[in-house]
Motif scaffolding. Structure first.
Motif, PDB file in Angstrom:
ATOM      1  N   THR A  36       0.817  -1.258  -0.134  1.00 13.82           N
ATOM      2  CA  THR A  36       0.107   0.186   0.140  1.00 13.82           C
ATOM      3  C   THR A  36       0.821   1.248  -0.148  1.00 13.82           C
ATOM      4  OG1 THR A  36      -1.591  -1.278   1.382  1.00 13.82           O
ATOM      5  CG2 THR A  36      -1.843   0.934   1.188  1.00 13.82           C
ATOM      6  N   MET A  74       2.829   1.635  -3.351  1.00 15.48           N
ATOM      7  CA  MET A  74       1.879   2.392  -4.351  1.00 15.48           C
ATOM      8  C   MET A  74       1.526   3.812  -4.382  1.00 15.48           C
ATOM      9  SD  MET A  74       1.827  -0.222  -6.487  1.00 15.48           S
ATOM     10  CE  MET A  74       0.330   0.490  -7.749  1.00 15.48           C
ATOM     11  N   PHE A 104       2.754   6.599  -6.785  1.00 15.47           N
ATOM     12  CA  PHE A 104       1.757   7.536  -7.422  1.00 15.47           C
ATOM     13  C   PHE A 104       1.790   8.806  -7.110  1.00 15.47           C
ATOM     14  CE2 PHE A 104      -2.653   9.056  -7.609  1.00 15.47           C
ATOM     15  CZ  PHE A 104      -3.288   8.617  -8.728  1.00 15.47           C
ATOM     16  N   LEU A 157       0.335   9.492 -18.147  1.00 16.88           N
ATOM     17  CA  LEU A 157      -0.525   8.500 -17.772  1.00 16.88           C
ATOM     18  C   LEU A 157      -0.167   7.107 -18.206  1.00 16.88           C
ATOM     19  CD1 LEU A 157      -3.233   8.293 -16.203  1.00 16.88           C
ATOM     20  CD2 LEU A 157      -4.356   8.624 -18.309  1.00 16.88           C
ATOM     21  N   ILE A 158       0.246   7.284 -19.601  1.00 15.20           N
ATOM     22  CA  ILE A 158       0.719   5.795 -20.089  1.00 15.20           C
ATOM     23  C   ILE A 158       1.688   5.193 -19.473  1.00 15.20           C
ATOM     24  CG2 ILE A 158       1.296   4.642 -22.223  1.00 15.20           C
ATOM     25  CD1 ILE A 158      -0.398   6.383 -23.729  1.00 15.20           C
ATOM     26  N   SER A 172       1.105   4.795 -15.610  1.00 16.45           N
ATOM     27  CA  SER A 172       0.160   3.395 -15.282  1.00 16.45           C
ATOM     28  C   SER A 172       1.257   2.032 -15.632  1.00 16.45           C
ATOM     29  CB  SER A 172      -0.879   3.378 -16.282  1.00 16.45           C
ATOM     30  OG  SER A 172      -1.637   4.488 -16.318  1.00 16.45           O
ATOM     31  N   LEU A 173       1.834   1.962 -16.460  1.00 12.53           N
ATOM     32  CA  LEU A 173       2.427   0.785 -16.683  1.00 12.53           C
ATOM     33  C   LEU A 173       3.394   0.736 -15.518  1.00 12.53           C
ATOM     34  CD1 LEU A 173       3.340  -1.418 -18.757  1.00 12.53           C
ATOM     35  CD2 LEU A 173       5.011  -0.182 -19.777  1.00 12.53           C
ATOM     36  N   LEU A 187       3.393   1.790 -12.240  1.00 12.03           N
ATOM     37  CA  LEU A 187       2.553   1.393 -11.332  1.00 12.03           C
ATOM     38  C   LEU A 187       2.132  -0.170 -11.397  1.00 12.03           C
ATOM     39  CD1 LEU A 187       0.880   4.822 -10.571  1.00 12.03           C
ATOM     40  CD2 LEU A 187       2.482   3.791  -8.968  1.00 12.03           C
ATOM     41  N   GLY A 188       1.732  -0.443 -12.340  1.00  9.83           N
ATOM     42  CA  GLY A 188       1.137  -1.640 -12.689  1.00  9.83           C
ATOM     43  C   GLY A 188       2.065  -2.741 -12.524  1.00  9.83           C
ATOM     44  N   ILE A 189       3.512  -2.728 -12.989  1.00 13.77           N
ATOM     45  CA  ILE A 189       4.392  -3.691 -12.713  1.00 13.77           C
ATOM     46  C   ILE A 189       4.932  -3.818 -11.216  1.00 13.77           C
ATOM     47  CG2 ILE A 189       6.714  -4.006 -13.518  1.00 13.77           C
ATOM     48  CD1 ILE A 189       4.871  -4.617 -15.911  1.00 13.77           C
ATOM     49  N   ALA A 214       3.123  -3.040  -8.602  1.00 12.39           N
ATOM     50  CA  ALA A 214       2.381  -3.598  -7.701  1.00 12.39           C
ATOM     51  C   ALA A 214       2.248  -5.148  -7.850  1.00 12.39           C
ATOM     52  CB  ALA A 214       0.663  -3.342  -8.179  1.00 12.39           C
ATOM     53  N   ILE A 215       2.398  -5.722  -9.130  1.00 12.35           N
ATOM     54  CA  ILE A 215       2.700  -7.199  -9.443  1.00 12.35           C
ATOM     55  C   ILE A 215       4.147  -7.558  -9.051  1.00 12.35           C
ATOM     56  CG2 ILE A 215       2.864  -9.007 -11.242  1.00 12.35           C
ATOM     57  CD1 ILE A 215       1.333  -6.962 -13.007  1.00 12.35           C
ATOM     58  N   SER A 216       5.022  -6.652  -9.162  1.00 14.28           N
ATOM     59  CA  SER A 216       6.389  -7.377  -8.525  1.00 14.28           C
ATOM     60  C   SER A 216       6.433  -7.306  -7.096  1.00 14.28           C
ATOM     61  CB  SER A 216       7.516  -6.222  -8.959  1.00 14.28           C
ATOM     62  OG  SER A 216       7.427  -5.816 -10.184  1.00 14.28           O
ATOM     63  N   PHE A 221      -3.776  -0.533 -12.623  1.00 18.42           N
ATOM     64  CA  PHE A 221      -3.298   0.432 -13.463  1.00 18.42           C
ATOM     65  C   PHE A 221      -2.731  -0.246 -15.042  1.00 18.42           C
ATOM     66  CE2 PHE A 221      -2.003   1.370  -9.145  1.00 18.42           C
ATOM     67  CZ  PHE A 221      -2.439   2.966  -9.242  1.00 18.42           C
ATOM     68  N   PHE A 270       6.365 -13.966 -10.187  1.00 22.77           N
ATOM     69  CA  PHE A 270       6.036 -12.591 -10.981  1.00 22.77           C
ATOM     70  C   PHE A 270       5.208 -12.766 -12.014  1.00 22.77           C
ATOM     71  CE2 PHE A 270       6.861  -9.586 -14.164  1.00 22.77           C
ATOM     72  CZ  PHE A 270       6.921  -8.420 -13.534  1.00 22.77           C
TER      73      PHE A 270
END
Lengths: 283, 318
Positions: A235, A238, A242, A251-252, A255-256, A258-260, A262-264, B26, B69
């Motif tokens: 949390t 992120m 952000f 934005l593009i 977003s990429l 932040l997405g990566i 979160a997943i990592s 995201f 991952f």
């Protein structure tokens, strides 16, 4: 029907029954409260307090019924103190109600040593500290702000949690306290970074994580506590990322990233938790 | 993909889900912005990309991948694909007919549930599918049948120890249903397509409490093997309490099932929900303080009386 289920039904019916009757009675008096004079009010409060106390010590003091009644008595002590404050307009600060309440029930909490009573005592301590801070904004000559106030609260809760983790068999109290600390420490960390001030909260956060690692990974293994730490890390990372990335408004790309991220974080966290879980199962 | 079996603790499942869902959020922002700004301006491109993502991730989920991952990434991509398809469904059919939107989502989610091999993904798809089904049935004026049906299905699945995402998503939906008033959902749809719905609160509550009582009796009979008369007596009491404090029977049942299955998550959820519903009742401004007081005292005495009867008959021990 197993003994476990019998005990469970007994507990549900007893808890629900006593709680409903007690709360219902409180509502009944609250409805008629204004039409009662102070003697009637004290008579009712005294009767409730004395009868609960007597029933809680009759028979086996360690039985479920007596323990629930002891909890009820401890709650009624607070109601009684509030009544004194209301009738006599004592002018006392609000924190004093919770402080006196906590001190009065402390002998019962120590002698009975049951989880709900400890949770009540800890809640009262937290409320007392928060209200004291809101009244005086400090202790004695030391002035406190939002960060230092909540840091003290987190330190006090951590000390109690550590004591329970090391000395007691209870697993619920350390979990509840650490969850509370988790929220407090994550919020003050995020607040300091968002407002660009008091960066010592980062050290506090790292110390808290290190403490958790020692208690719940090195000394003993508590997957729940470690998962809560990881949720806090996810949390915080992120939200901080952000905010920092928002300065550069793309934005593009943001977003990429932040997405990566979160997943990592979550994948490394899950891998770590599973390794620990596997290690524990093999042991 | 990550095979979250029923042995994995709920907090690890939650952490897996949280990471995947945040990642998906995201990635949806990334894909939609990229598609609409640079690649395609046609909304059909969302359907194509979304559908492709769903198919690819479903195929990948069948394989045993030991990289955490990649597993999380696949989960996030699956949810991104779902999000893009939803976007297309809403943009194409929302103005035409809301029932069609619900029906397509239901079919799509049903298919996704069947094919995907991941617990968190199955949980999300079943939750969305059941929600769509509820709204669809509700849109034909049959909202009063929903909760009992869902409740029955949930009980049957859970007491048979079918520890799958459907039973969990139904249980979650059931627990939040008294809070998110079904009538409000129906009113929203009502404004969209102008249908007339059955929303008489008194009849709805009587029907619901009655059916919940019968189901609770069956559950008690099956779970703790007491006589039919005893279980009926307890169930009628539970239905009576539920009529006045909506949601309480569902919460208590979930607590019982959680305990029966030794599932701490369900037991905790049941305890928290029952406290929550009692608190909601306390803050209900439409009920006077004296009514609240009388109901609570009566229901408390019923509970204590039930315990006393069970103690006397030797069903439970002090």
């Amino acid at each position: 029907m197993s003994k476990k289920i019998r005990n469970f039904i007994n507990l549900v019916l007893l808890n629900y029954g006593i709680l409903s009757v007690v709360i219902g009675s409180v509502f009944f008096f609250a409805y008629n409260w204004n039409s009662l004079n102070k003697w009637h009010k004290f008579f009712i409060a005294n009767m409730l307090l004395i009868s609960t106390f007597i029933f809680s010590i009759i028979g086996n003091i360690k039985s479920v019924k007596n323990r629930i009644l002891t909890c009820g008595f401890s709650v009624l002590v607070g109601v009684y103190i509030a009544l004194i404050g209301q009738v006599y307009h004592s002018g006392a600060d609000t924190y004093q109600l919770f402080l006196i309440w906590g001190l009065l029930i402390l002998p019962i909490v120590l002698s009975q040593n049951i989880t709900p009573l400890w949770l009540l005592e800890i809640t009262l301590l937290n409320i007392t500290l928060i209200l004291y801070y809101r009244t005086f904004f400090g202790f004695g000559f030391v002035t406190l702000n939002f960060y230092s106030g909540f840091t003290i609260l987190a330190v006090v809760n951590s000390a109690i949690m550590t004591t329970f983790s090391l000395k007691s068999n209870s697993t619920i109290i350390p979990k509840v306290l650490n969850l509370l600390n988790n929220i407090i420490i994550t919020v003050i960390l995020l607040s300091s970074i968002i407002n660009d001030e008091y960066y010592y909260t980062i050290i506090l956060y790292i110390l808290w994580l290190a403490g958790n690692f020692y208690l719940f990974r090195v000394r003993s293994v508590e997957l729940f506590q470690l998962s809560m730490c990881l949720i806090s890390i996810l949390t915080a990372s992120m939200i901080i990322s952000f905010i920092k990335l928002s300065d550069n408004f793309d934005l593009i790309a943001n977003s990429l990233i932040l997405g990566i991220l979160a997943i990592s974080i979550s994948s490394f966290g899950v891998k770590w938790l599973k390794q620990i879980n596997k290690g524990e199962s093999n042991d | 993909m990550i095979k979250e079996n029923s042995e994995t603790p709920w907090y690890i499942k939650f952490f897996v889900g949280l990471g995947g869902w945040l990642g998906a959020l995201f990635l949806i922002a990334f894909t939609t912005t990229l598609l609409s700004d640079y690649l395609f301006s046609d909304s059909n491109s969302f359907l194509i990309i979304g559908f492709l993502l769903s198919v690819v991730t479903i195929l990948l989920s069948k394989k045993e991948i030991n990289n955490n991952f990649l597993n999380q990434f696949i989960l996030a991509l699956f949810l991104t694909g779902e999000g893009l398809v939803f976007y297309w469904i809403f943009s194409e059919f929302f103005d035409v007919n809301f029932r069609v939107v619900l029906f397509i989502i239901l079919i799509f989610q049903g298919a996704s549930y069947y094919f995907i091999n991941n617990y968190a993904a199955k949980f999300v798809t079943s939750l969305v599918a059941i929600l769509s089904l509820c709204l669809l049935i509700g849109s034909y004026g049959l909202s009063f049948t929903l909760l009992p049906i869902l409740f029955a299905v949930s009980i049957i699945l859970l007491i048979n120890k079918i520890n799958n995402p459907i039973s969990f998503s139904i249980t979650i939906l059931l627990l939040i249903s008294p809070f998110i008033k079904l009538e409000i959902w129906m009113d929203i749809i009502d404004e969209i397509d102008g249908s007339i719905f059955f929303t008489d609160p008194v009849i709805y509550n009587i029907l619901l409490s009655g059916i919940l009582s019968i189901l609770f009796a069956i559950l008690l009979k099956r779970l703790i093997k007491i006589s039919l008369l005893n279980s009926l007596l307890i169930a009628i009491a539970a239905g009576f309490i539920n009529y006045f404090i909506p949601g309480i029977t569902i919460a208590i049942t979930v607590m019982f099932i959680g305990f029966f299955l030794s599932n701490k998550f369900l037991t905790g959820l049941g305890i928290i929900s029952s406290i929550f519903y009692v608190s909601c009742y306390y803050y209900d401004l439409e009920v006077s303080l004296i009514s609240k007081s009388v109901i609570l005292i009566i229901s408390g005495f019923i509970s204590l009386l039930s315990r006393w009867i069970l103690l006397k008959k030797g069903v439970i021990n002090d």
